[in-house]
Design a protein around this motif. Structure first.
Motif, short mmCIF file in Angstrom:
data_model
loop_
_atom_site.label_atom_id
_atom_site.label_comp_id
_atom_site.label_asym_id
_atom_site.label_seq_id
_atom_site.Cartn_x
_atom_site.Cartn_y
_atom_site.Cartn_z
N PHE A 42 0.84 -1.21 0.00
CA PHE A 42 0.00 0.00 0.00
C PHE A 42 0.87 1.26 0.00
CE2 PHE A 42 -2.52 -3.30 2.14
CZ PHE A 42 -3.67 -3.28 1.35
N PRO A 43 1.71 1.44 -1.02
CA PRO A 43 2.60 2.60 -1.01
C PRO A 43 1.85 3.93 -1.01
CG PRO A 43 2.56 1.56 -3.17
CD PRO A 43 1.85 0.64 -2.23
N GLY A 44 0.66 3.95 -1.60
CA GLY A 44 -0.10 5.19 -1.66
C GLY A 44 -0.78 5.55 -0.36
N LEU A 45 -0.85 4.60 0.58
CA LEU A 45 -1.52 4.86 1.86
C LEU A 45 -0.54 5.25 2.95
CD1 LEU A 45 -4.18 1.98 2.01
CD2 LEU A 45 -4.42 4.30 1.11
N ASN A 46 0.76 5.09 2.69
CA ASN A 46 1.79 5.45 3.67
C ASN A 46 1.44 4.86 5.05
OD1 ASN A 46 4.16 6.63 4.49
ND2 ASN A 46 3.24 8.62 4.91
N PRO A 47 1.37 3.53 5.14
CA PRO A 47 0.80 2.90 6.34
C PRO A 47 1.77 2.66 7.49
CG PRO A 47 1.33 1.22 4.74
CD PRO A 47 1.71 2.54 4.10
N ALA A 48 1.20 2.46 8.67
CA ALA A 48 1.92 1.95 9.83
C ALA A 48 1.18 0.71 10.31
CB ALA A 48 1.96 3.00 10.94
N ASN A 49 1.95 -0.32 10.68
CA ASN A 49 1.36 -1.57 11.15
C ASN A 49 1.36 -1.59 12.67
OD1 ASN A 49 0.74 -4.23 11.87
ND2 ASN A 49 1.77 -5.08 10.08
N LEU A 50 0.18 -1.44 13.27
CA LEU A 50 0.06 -1.45 14.73
C LEU A 50 -0.68 -2.70 15.22
CD1 LEU A 50 -0.79 2.31 15.48
CD2 LEU A 50 1.43 1.21 15.13
N TRP A 186 -6.87 -9.97 0.66
CA TRP A 186 -7.15 -8.82 1.53
C TRP A 186 -6.74 -7.51 0.85
CZ3 TRP A 186 -6.79 -9.10 7.50
CH2 TRP A 186 -7.42 -10.25 7.97
N LYS A 187 -5.56 -7.54 0.23
CA LYS A 187 -5.04 -6.33 -0.42
C LYS A 187 -6.04 -5.82 -1.47
CE LYS A 187 -1.02 -4.80 -3.16
NZ LYS A 187 -1.66 -4.48 -4.45
N ALA A 188 -6.52 -6.74 -2.32
CA ALA A 188 -7.45 -6.34 -3.38
C ALA A 188 -8.75 -5.79 -2.78
CB ALA A 188 -7.74 -7.54 -4.29
N ALA A 189 -9.25 -6.44 -1.71
CA ALA A 189 -10.51 -6.00 -1.10
C ALA A 189 -10.35 -4.62 -0.46
CB ALA A 189 -10.97 -7.01 -0.07
N ILE A 190 -9.22 -4.40 0.19
CA ILE A 190 -8.98 -3.10 0.84
C ILE A 190 -8.81 -2.01 -0.21
CG2 ILE A 190 -7.31 -1.79 2.22
CD1 ILE A 190 -6.84 -4.47 3.79
N GLU A 191 -8.05 -2.30 -1.24
CA GLU A 191 -7.85 -1.30 -2.30
C GLU A 191 -9.18 -0.90 -2.93
OE1 GLU A 191 -3.36 -2.27 -3.98
OE2 GLU A 191 -5.06 -3.33 -4.83
N GLU A 192 -10.05 -1.87 -3.15
CA GLU A 192 -11.36 -1.59 -3.75
C GLU A 192 -12.20 -0.71 -2.82
OE1 GLU A 192 -13.61 -5.06 -4.65
OE2 GLU A 192 -15.32 -3.94 -5.46
N ALA A 193 -12.18 -1.05 -1.52
CA ALA A 193 -12.97 -0.27 -0.56
C ALA A 193 -12.46 1.16 -0.44
CB ALA A 193 -12.93 -0.95 0.81
N VAL A 194 -11.16 1.32 -0.37
CA VAL A 194 -10.59 2.66 -0.23
C VAL A 194 -10.85 3.48 -1.49
CG1 VAL A 194 -8.42 3.94 -0.05
CG2 VAL A 194 -8.83 1.97 1.44
N ALA A 195 -10.76 2.85 -2.65
CA ALA A 195 -10.97 3.57 -3.91
C ALA A 195 -12.40 4.06 -4.06
CB ALA A 195 -10.62 2.65 -5.08
N HIS A 196 -13.35 3.36 -3.45
CA HIS A 196 -14.77 3.72 -3.62
C HIS A 196 -15.33 4.49 -2.42
CE1 HIS A 196 -14.36 0.56 -6.71
NE2 HIS A 196 -15.25 1.29 -7.35
N SER A 197 -14.47 4.93 -1.52
CA SER A 197 -14.97 5.66 -0.35
C SER A 197 -14.77 7.16 -0.54
CB SER A 197 -14.25 5.19 0.91
OG SER A 197 -12.87 5.41 0.82
#
Length: 197
Positions: A42-50, A186-197
């Motif tokens: 998720f390079p475009g989300l600049n994430p942190a794993n907590l 999971w990656k594909a499902a999250i990307e789809e959700a974020v793209a449509h929000s």
């Protein structure tokens, strides 16, 4: 909750050592913690794993304020509840912990865009599948009815094979944690959700 103390202290130490400002927080149980390559996925989300290992939704709620101190995310992506049911809690209890979590999120971050990854259909917990389905039903309805800043991400149906059983390709030998192929679902499902929000 003391058995999580080492993991919580690790997260606090890592926060102090961060060299960037995360835009997206991934928070939850070992399915989050063990996501190797999360930043690259998720390079475009600049994430942190907590994520912290073995954590329940109850523990994620209990430690929320402490773990999130110092962060100012633009999004929160969450997975937990699996271990609560595995520990013998009822779906209704899991939903109550979720309600409490949403209160913590609002108190801490306001109307932050949040994403709840549905409970996954594990091979090792397939004997509890009806409880998993019911917990997913309760939480998805709670989100739909009361939490407009939360979005439901269904990965339950995406991790089943044509026979309606957990797809073995997505699970490690323990039948609970995931392979790289599982994380790509999971990656594909999250990307789809974020793209449509």
């Amino acid at each position: 909750m003391n058995w999580y103390e080492d993991d919580i202290m690790r997260l606090e130490k890592e926060r102090l050592e961060l060299t960037y400002k995360p835009e997206t927080i991934f928070y939850g149980s070992s399915s989050i913690r063990m996501w190797a390559g999360l930043k690259e996925d998720f390079p475009g989300l600049n994430p942190a794993n907590l994520g912290f290992g073995g954590s329940t939704l109850a523990a994620c709620t209990w430690y929320f304020d402490r773990v999130m101190t110092g962060y100012e995310p633009q999004k929160l992506i969450f997975y937990a509840g699996d271990n609560d049911l595995g520990d013998g809690r009822h779906p209704e209890e899991v939903c109550i912990f979720f309600q409490e979590l949403t209160q913590r999120v609002t108190q801490h971050f306001g109307a932050l865009p949040c994403y709840f990854i549905s409970l996954k259909p594990s091979i090792s917990r397939w004997h509890l599948v009806e409880q998993f389905k019911y917990a997913n039903e309760l939480i998805s309805k709670e989100i739909k009815d009361k939490h407009p800043n939360w979005q439901w991400i269904d990965i339950f149906s995406k991790m089943l094979n044509a026979d309606g059983q957990p797809n073995k390709e997505y699970y490690a030998e323990d039948g609970l944690h995931m392979t790289r192929k599982g994380y790509l679902v999971w990656k594909a499902a999250i990307e789809e959700a974020v793209a449509h929000s």
